[in-house]
Design an enzyme around this catalytic site. Structure first.
Site, PDB file in Angstrom:
ATOM      1  N   GLU A 166       0.804  -1.233   0.000  1.00 21.10           N
ATOM      2  CA  GLU A 166       0.000   0.000   0.000  1.00 21.10           C
ATOM      3  C   GLU A 166       0.837   1.283   0.000  1.00 21.10           C
ATOM      4  O   GLU A 166       0.332   2.362   0.252  1.00 21.10           O
ATOM      5  CB  GLU A 166      -1.011   0.075   1.173  1.00 21.10           C
ATOM      6  CG  GLU A 166      -1.684  -1.187   1.636  1.00 21.10           C
ATOM      7  CD  GLU A 166      -2.423  -1.966   0.559  1.00 21.10           C
ATOM      8  OE1 GLU A 166      -1.835  -2.970   0.103  1.00 21.10           O
ATOM      9  OE2 GLU A 166      -3.535  -1.623   0.171  1.00 21.10           O
ATOM     10  N   GLN A 341     -18.140   4.650   3.072  1.00 21.63           N
ATOM     11  CA  GLN A 341     -18.691   5.857   3.695  1.00 21.63           C
ATOM     12  C   GLN A 341     -18.472   5.934   5.203  1.00 21.63           C
ATOM     13  O   GLN A 341     -18.146   6.997   5.709  1.00 21.63           O
ATOM     14  CB  GLN A 341     -20.186   5.943   3.388  1.00 21.63           C
ATOM     15  CG  GLN A 341     -20.494   7.037   2.394  1.00 21.63           C
ATOM     16  CD  GLN A 341     -21.952   7.032   2.009  1.00 21.63           C
ATOM     17  OE1 GLN A 341     -22.356   6.305   1.122  1.00 21.63           O
ATOM     18  NE2 GLN A 341     -22.745   7.833   2.682  1.00 21.63           N
TER      19      GLN A 341
HETATM   20  P1  NAP Z   1     -26.632  17.055  -2.928  1.00 22.70           P
HETATM   21  O1  NAP Z   1     -25.461  16.155  -2.878  1.00 22.70           O
HETATM   22  O2  NAP Z   1     -26.885  17.986  -1.823  1.00 22.70           O
HETATM   23  O3  NAP Z   1     -26.511  17.875  -4.297  1.00 22.70           O
HETATM   24  C1  NAP Z   1     -27.469  18.780  -4.698  1.00 22.70           C
HETATM   25  C2  NAP Z   1     -26.939  19.567  -5.889  1.00 22.70           C
HETATM   26  O4  NAP Z   1     -27.960  20.426  -6.330  1.00 22.70           O
HETATM   27  C3  NAP Z   1     -25.728  20.388  -5.573  1.00 22.70           C
HETATM   28  O5  NAP Z   1     -24.814  20.229  -6.630  1.00 22.70           O
HETATM   29  C4  NAP Z   1     -26.255  21.819  -5.509  1.00 22.70           C
HETATM   30  O6  NAP Z   1     -25.261  22.648  -6.086  1.00 22.70           O
HETATM   31  C5  NAP Z   1     -27.503  21.774  -6.366  1.00 22.70           C
HETATM   32  N1  NAP Z   1     -28.593  22.612  -5.840  1.00 22.70           N
HETATM   33  C6  NAP Z   1     -29.053  22.692  -4.587  1.00 22.70           C
HETATM   34  N2  NAP Z   1     -30.081  23.559  -4.507  1.00 22.70           N
HETATM   35  C7  NAP Z   1     -30.281  24.035  -5.741  1.00 22.70           C
HETATM   36  C8  NAP Z   1     -31.183  24.974  -6.309  1.00 22.70           C
HETATM   37  N3  NAP Z   1     -32.111  25.576  -5.576  1.00 22.70           N
HETATM   38  N4  NAP Z   1     -31.083  25.237  -7.619  1.00 22.70           N
HETATM   39  C9  NAP Z   1     -30.153  24.621  -8.383  1.00 22.70           C
HETATM   40  N5  NAP Z   1     -29.272  23.740  -7.913  1.00 22.70           N
HETATM   41  C10 NAP Z   1     -29.328  23.444  -6.597  1.00 22.70           C
HETATM   42  O7  NAP Z   1     -27.963  16.208  -3.104  1.00 22.70           O
HETATM   43  P2  NAP Z   1     -28.211  14.893  -3.936  1.00 22.70           P
HETATM   44  O8  NAP Z   1     -27.380  14.837  -5.145  1.00 22.70           O
HETATM   45  O9  NAP Z   1     -29.676  14.835  -4.131  1.00 22.70           O
HETATM   46  O10 NAP Z   1     -27.784  13.758  -2.949  1.00 22.70           O
HETATM   47  C11 NAP Z   1     -28.494  13.539  -1.724  1.00 22.70           C
HETATM   48  C12 NAP Z   1     -27.636  12.859  -0.691  1.00 22.70           C
HETATM   49  O11 NAP Z   1     -27.304  11.548  -1.079  1.00 22.70           O
HETATM   50  C13 NAP Z   1     -26.323  13.589  -0.458  1.00 22.70           C
HETATM   51  O12 NAP Z   1     -25.986  13.525   0.900  1.00 22.70           O
HETATM   52  C14 NAP Z   1     -25.360  12.787  -1.256  1.00 22.70           C
HETATM   53  O13 NAP Z   1     -24.043  12.889  -0.770  1.00 22.70           O
HETATM   54  C15 NAP Z   1     -25.929  11.374  -1.105  1.00 22.70           C
HETATM   55  N6  NAP Z   1     -25.534  10.583  -2.276  1.00 22.70           N
HETATM   56  C16 NAP Z   1     -24.249  10.250  -2.372  1.00 22.70           C
HETATM   57  C17 NAP Z   1     -23.834   9.563  -3.476  1.00 22.70           C
HETATM   58  C18 NAP Z   1     -22.384   9.181  -3.582  1.00 22.70           C
HETATM   59  O14 NAP Z   1     -21.632   9.369  -2.662  1.00 22.70           O
HETATM   60  N7  NAP Z   1     -21.953   8.661  -4.693  1.00 22.70           N
HETATM   61  C19 NAP Z   1     -24.716   9.230  -4.476  1.00 22.70           C
HETATM   62  C20 NAP Z   1     -26.049   9.604  -4.357  1.00 22.70           C
HETATM   63  C21 NAP Z   1     -26.445  10.303  -3.244  1.00 22.70           C
HETATM   64  P3  NAP Z   1     -25.295  24.239  -6.041  1.00 22.70           P
HETATM   65  O15 NAP Z   1     -26.043  24.613  -4.803  1.00 22.70           O
HETATM   66  O16 NAP Z   1     -23.856  24.629  -6.057  1.00 22.70           O
HETATM   67  O17 NAP Z   1     -25.968  24.636  -7.307  1.00 22.70           O
HETATM   68 FE1  SF4 Z   2     -17.355   0.211   4.818  1.00 26.77          FE
HETATM   69 FE2  SF4 Z   2     -19.664  -0.800   5.653  1.00 26.77          FE
HETATM   70 FE3  SF4 Z   2     -19.562   0.551   3.338  1.00 26.77          FE
HETATM   71 FE4  SF4 Z   2     -18.460  -1.891   3.605  1.00 26.77          FE
HETATM   72  S1  SF4 Z   2     -20.639  -1.358   3.728  1.00 26.77           S
HETATM   73  S2  SF4 Z   2     -17.522  -0.139   2.645  1.00 26.77           S
HETATM   74  S3  SF4 Z   2     -17.691  -1.803   5.673  1.00 26.77           S
HETATM   75  S4  SF4 Z   2     -19.184   1.366   5.376  1.00 26.77           S
END
Ligand code: NAP
Ligand code: SF4
Length: 671
Positions: A166, A341
């Site tokens: 690593e 996460q």
């Molecule tokens: P989010 O992560 O909070 O993103 C919302 C996006 O919309 C931001 O880019 C924001 O950017 C924009 N936004 C917010 N208000 C707005 C408005 N009034 N007008 C225009 N744009 C606006 O929300 P999400 O994508 O719905 O995700 C929800 C949750 O699920 C989050 O906690 C996210 O981290 C999680 N999630 C994570 C993953 C992953 O880690 N791969 C995948 C899916 C969901 P601006 O305000 O800059 O425009």
């Molecule tokens: Fe880590 Fe749990 Fe996500 Fe597996 S499921 S990657 S152990 S947080």
């Protein structure tokens, strides 16, 4: 015939036997440095030992002060520190398992100003530049490794694992990328591997024959100027001759720009490396990385790709993984979904490690299931992650639970996540919850829209509102234009999407939708290795080949109003992968913009006071969420107060699955 016979077969090491082929891989939990941490750590390991794992490797422990990962991080350097480890070793031994201590010197990956390395070359992932170890200190560092192993033996460990992969100190000695020395520790390959070989030889000499020495060998460095396969074979043989009992494998330095453990990495994809290594050494070899189900583990062993499998995160997700295999309850395994996460991301944020799908992990002494004083009839409205977690917890404690959802299936937002290429593991979490609901007699009522009067006139003692979120509605001129789609239109209703697309919102869902629109088939092992430039022929230095150029099936533009990096809120250890993946697909990111209007010509926006028009077929809104509180508000208006609100219905802003599952479980433990 026993179904998982290779997985459950004992491994005879001559002087001792490991009861099955499952090694719990090393993970730093944060308990190592926490107040009362060793008691909690002992409970954490004991739970895994009770769950049937053959052998456990602890999180990395530094052999001296300079090698600690960060100031105050765990080390084992003197007799005074030995006693506190005994509580761990005895707990694991009481549960009939084995435990070895991992010796890890961070070298130039140490996050403190007194870090040392073979040469004064800064790591790209560290702000500190290391001091070059003078020759006499190389010798004393070897002695420190040996002393650490001796102390580990005194503390009751069954062995040690020498962390040689690593990109940590040992790796830094081995490659010319990080070792520019001209003394006997640098220059020729023989000189560069002298450091690990002397460590293993010295440890064997000090601890005697009947003590396990695992050497973690980097089989693919995945960095430029990393080791070649021929060199790795030379090292493996030298390590075997020096007295190692087992070779564990490592894939990729931490600074590598290739995903090695995240969820988009296909299961067991790196087993080709241990298969090749097995042909050249005579000691057992362990396969690692993205082995998370009994099926993949069994197939690696049955196909002679390795002698053991290492699972680290899967043991966070389900401490009783092996026990469930033994008792033929494989469908009850809570599968690690590779999200990072609550585990790795937490390590990098200096938070205690836990697990998104199993919030009890690392909190074994704090989270306990107590029988309720009164058994209640409880309705849970909404079968998303929060509702599922709450229902199962309540039912496990003996409550009579009915879970309602308006959809014909459980899962809520998980049903969207599982559709995203590389996130298919979410199917496993849904399978797990389905089995749990059944096992604990939760009555599940689907395709049913529960109304206020259903609840008021029902016979429930209490009601849990887990109705989740609704997509945020935007006030942009032309928002009702036919080009505009919501993310639910795309993922759920499967509405057709054109070739030129603008995505409004570059958060988690925006990234997911972009990935979804860019892939038209599931990713195979070959697609993955070619896309990221991984050499599966073992003929290129560092395990690197030029990545395959992608021909994206759509032209995608992603927008956000804030300046700076897109996807800032994505996980620390996975956000870069999502960004890189979209860049490879030529996605264009637009930040610091304001939206003007949408019409037949496409999306009109302004950046730096200059108006632009982007001609696109569709504009997809992924602009975050708002709590779905209609039912809760109606009930309160009717003076019905026996309600509890959880998950997205409680808090949409920072909502994620980790919060939802944890929040649901916590309420389930309280009621
Ligand atoms: P989010 O992560 O909070 O993103 C919302 C996006 O919309 C931001 O880019 C924001 O950017 C924009 N936004 C917010 N208000 C707005 C408005 N009034 N007008 C225009 N744009 C606006 O929300 P999400 O994508 O719905 O995700 C929800 C949750 O699920 C989050 O906690 C996210 O981290 C999680 N999630 C994570 C993953 C992953 O880690 N791969 C995948 C899916 C969901 P601006 O305000 O800059 O425009
Ligand atoms: Fe880590 Fe749990 Fe996500 Fe597996 S499921 S990657 S152990 S947080």
């Amino acid at each position: 015939m026993q179904q998982y016979k290779h997985l459950l077969e004992p491994l005879d090491l001559k002087f001792t036997t490991i009861k099955n082929r499952v090694l719990m891989g090393s993970m730093h939990t944060g308990l190592e440095e926490a107040k009362d941490g060793f008691t909690k750590l002992a409970a954490f390991y004991k739970e895994r030992a009770n769950g049937g794992v053959g052998i456990i490797v602890t999180g990395g422990v530094s052999p001296n002060r300079l090698g600690v990962l960060y100031p105050g991080a765990i080390k084992l350097t003197n007799k005074k520190e030995v006693d506190k480890h005994k509580i761990i070793t005895s707990s694991v031994h009481d549960a009939d398992s084995k435990i070895v201590l991992q010796i890890l010197h961070a070298g130039r990956y140490a996050f403190h100003p007194f870090l040392v390395a073979p040469s004064r070359i800064k790591a790209p992932i560290n702000k500190f530049t290391p001091f070059k170890l003078p020759s006499f200190m190389v010798n004393s560092t070897i002695k420190d490794y040996i002393r650490c192993a001796t102390l580990a033996k005194e503390a009751g460990y069954d062995g040690v694992e020498v962390m040689g992969s690593e990109g940590y100190l040992i790796n830094q000695f081995i490659t010319t990328k990080t070792n520019h020395r001209q003394d006997k520790w640098g220059g020729s390959y023989e000189n560069r591997i002298r450091f690990p070989v002397e460590i293993v030889r010295g440890i064997r000499h000090a601890v005697g024959e009947n003590f396990i020495i695992i050497y973690r060998l980097s089989l693919l460095d995945l960095v430029k100027d990393g080791s070649s396969w021929d060199e790795i074979v030379i090292l493996a043989k030298a390590i075997e001759n020096a007295g190692a009992t087992i070779i564990n494998s490592g894939i990729g330095w931490h600074e590598a720009k290739i995903p090695t453990i995240a969820t988009m990495v296909p299961r067991g994809v790196f087993a080709f490396t241990t298969k090749a290594l097995k042909e050249v050494v005579n000691i057992p070899v362990i396969a690692t990385n993205r082995i998370n189900t009994p099926e993949i583990a069994e197939s690696i062993l049955a196909n002679q790709n390795a002698d053991m499998v290492s699972m680290a995160r899967p043991m966070l997700a389900d401490p009783h993984f092996v026990l469930k295999v033994i008792s033929q309850r494989v469908d009850e395994i809570n599968t690690c979904i590779g999200c990072n996460q609550a585990c790795l991301d937490h390590v990098f944020e200096n938070k205690l490690t836990s697990c998104l799908v199993n919030p009890v992990a690392c909190r074994e002494t704090e989270i306990v299931y107590i029988n309720p004083r009164k058994i209640k009839k409880i309705a849970v409205i909404g079968a998303g992650p929060a509702g599922l977690s709450c229902s199962v917890t309540l039912a496990k404690r003996g409550h009579i639970v009915t879970l309602f959802d308006k959809e014909p299936h459980i899962g809520g937002q998980f049903n969207l996540a599982k559709l995203i290429p590389g996130k298919e593991e979410f199917y496993e979490t849904l399978r797990y919850f389905k089995v749990q609901l059944d096992k604990h007699n939760v009555k599940v009522v689907l395709s049913t829209n529960i109304t206020t009067s259903d609840i008021i006139n029902g016979e429930f003692d209490e009601v849990v509102i887990s109705t989740g979120i609704i997509p945020r509605e935007l006030q942009i001129e032309g928002i009702n234009h036919s080009k505009v789609l919501g993310y639910l239109d795309v993922l759920k209703a499967k509405k057709p999407v054109g070739k030129k697309v603008a995505i409004i919102g570059a958060g988690g869902i925006g990234f997911d939708v972009a990935e979804y629109l860019l892939h038209n088939k599931a990713t195979s092992d070959k697609d993955f290795t070619q896309e990221w430039g991984i050499d599966t022929t073992l003929s290129h230095r560092g395990g690197l080949v030029p990545p395959r150029q992608l021909n994206p099936i759509r032209q995608i533009h992603m927008f956000q109003r804030t300046e700076g990096k897109v996807g800032k809120k994505l996980g620390k250890t996975t956000g870069w992968i999502h960004r890189e993946s979209l860049r490879k697909n030529q996605v264009e990111f637009h930040t610091g913009i304001s939206y003007d209007k949408i019409d037949d010509n496409g999306l009109h926006y302004t950046k730096n006071n200059t108006p632009h028009t982007l001609d696109v077929d569709n504009i997809i809104i992924c602009a975050g969420q708002e709590s779905h509180t209609y039912l809760a508000t109606q009930l309160k208006n009717h003076n019905y107060h026996k309600i509890h609100i959880i998950g997205g219905a409680l808090m949409a802003r920072e909502l994620d699955a980790q919060f939802a599952i944890d929040n649901g479980m916590k309420l389930g433990l309280l009621m």
